[in-house]
Design an enzyme around this catalytic site. Structure first.
Site, mmCIF file in Angstrom:
data_model
loop_
_atom_site.group_PDB
_atom_site.id
_atom_site.type_symbol
_atom_site.label_atom_id
_atom_site.label_comp_id
_atom_site.label_asym_id
_atom_site.label_seq_id
_atom_site.Cartn_x
_atom_site.Cartn_y
_atom_site.Cartn_z
ATOM 1 N N LYS A 53 0.846 -1.204 0.000
ATOM 2 C CA LYS A 53 0.000 0.000 0.000
ATOM 3 C C LYS A 53 0.878 1.250 0.000
ATOM 4 C CE LYS A 53 -3.822 -2.450 2.079
ATOM 5 N NZ LYS A 53 -4.504 -2.908 3.275
ATOM 6 N N GLN A 97 -4.851 -1.641 9.424
ATOM 7 C CA GLN A 97 -4.678 -2.983 8.873
ATOM 8 C C GLN A 97 -5.240 -4.022 9.843
ATOM 9 O OE1 GLN A 97 -3.320 -3.689 5.711
ATOM 10 N NE2 GLN A 97 -4.146 -5.701 6.180
ATOM 11 N N ASP A 120 -11.365 2.761 3.592
ATOM 12 C CA ASP A 120 -11.587 1.310 3.528
ATOM 13 C C ASP A 120 -13.085 0.987 3.541
ATOM 14 O OD1 ASP A 120 -9.772 -0.696 3.154
ATOM 15 O OD2 ASP A 120 -9.126 -0.818 5.252
#
Ligand code: NAD
Length: 289
Positions: A53, A97, A120
């Site tokens: 990422k 994460q 997200d």
């Protein structure tokens, strides 16, 4: 023989478009869009994802802020970091994460993220916005699947879609996205009876289960479009392993009109969509475009 849907090539194009958008944003706003990625602990797979990422952000001309915290970080400390990122004007998107260490309440952490920075799409706010048809961020994997489907099929209106899997991060948002496109949507799951018969009715099949090659060729309606989200590592002889999806690719290719391969299908779309969402977040915050 069906076509292979090349997610890798589509994702590369999307990343190029995002990079162009980032350059235009920089010129207008005088700063780069910024993504903050938070990693707690040493999970090797998570570390690999975070590294890719970061690399993708930098390649697109974005600012990437990495926060690596030890596995024993107290929950309160993580929540304080997120509050700080919520308030930071240089941060447009925040990604925590997953999975988090067991002593941390994952939902509480996600819920602390400002929905306007939730690139997200995991907060209840984002899920609610999607469910009620308001502007918000959609989880990157289902968003990537939708882009592949629209690129392949154009208008999805009236098509019958079966999604196998009902998780909050793939199955449910995928169903809502396809409903928004006016598909007739069925969500199948572990308790669905006669799954092959359910799948056989679908013009569009999205498999998000986590079971290697579960969906067989004779489950598919001839001409269907198949999106395989599954990522399963299986033995490949000589102590080697390989990745396969939730769909038997070779069998599906004989029946379907198009199938995403694993790897090289949905996987590359996820990070490209994260970049897309981060640029969107930056533009909305600066009221550009
Ligand atoms: P999950 O474990 O949260 O959900 C799996 C779903 O499958 C559940 O809703 C369950 O009801 C359903 N299911 C389980 N067994 C079934 C069966 N026998 N028949 C029908 N349905 C069944 O998983 P998830 O997080 O949604 O991920 C699904 C898969 O997608 C995994 O392989 C994961 O690695 C992969 N994934 C890929 C990406 C990507 O970037 N490509 C992103 C997220 C997840």
């Amino acid at each position: 023989m069906g076509d292979i849907i090349d997610g890798k090539a589509f994702a590369a194009r999307l990343r190029g478009e995002v990079a162009d958008g980032v350059a235009a944003f920089r010129a207008a706003a005088g700063r780069a869009p910024g993504l903050a990625v938070v990693l707690v602990g040493e999970d090797p797979a998570s570390a690999v994802y975070v590294r890719s990422k970061h690399k993708a952000c930098v390649a697109a001309g974005m600012e990437s802020f990495e926060h690596r915290l030890p596995a024993d970080t107290p929950e309160a400390e993580l929540l304080a970091l997120i509050e700080q990122l919520n308030a930071d004007p240089a941060v447009d998107g925040i990604l925590v994460q997953l999975p988090l260490p067991k002593h941390i309440d994952e939902m509480k952490v996600i819920e602390t993220i400002d929905p306007d920075k939730d690139v997200d799409g995991f907060t209840i706010g984002s899920a609610g916005r999607l469910a009620t048809g308001q502007e918000g961020f959609v989880a990157c994997t289902p968003l990537g699947c939708l882009m592949l489907l629209k690129d392949r099929l154009g208008d999805l209106s009236g098509k019958s879609a079966v999604i196998i899997g009902r998780s909050n991060i793939v199955g449910k948002p995928m169903a809502l996205l396809l409903l928004r496109e006016s598909c007739t949507v069925t969500i199948a799951h572990s308790r669905t009876q006669d799954l092959p018969a359910v799948v056989r009715g679908a013009d569009i099949v999205v498999a998000a289960v986590g079971r290697p090659e579960m969906v067989r060729g004779d489950w598919l309606k001839p001409g269907a479009t198949v999106i395989d989200v599954g990522i399963n590592r299986v033995p490949a002889g000589d102590d080697k392993t390989k990745l396969v999806g939730d769909v038997d690719f070779a069998e599906a290719m004989d029946v379907a009109s198009a199938v995403t391969p694993v790897p090289g299908g949905v996987g590359p779309m996820t990070i490209a969509c994260l970049l897309h969402n981060t640029l969107e977040a930056a533009k909305r915050r600066e009221k550009i475009g």
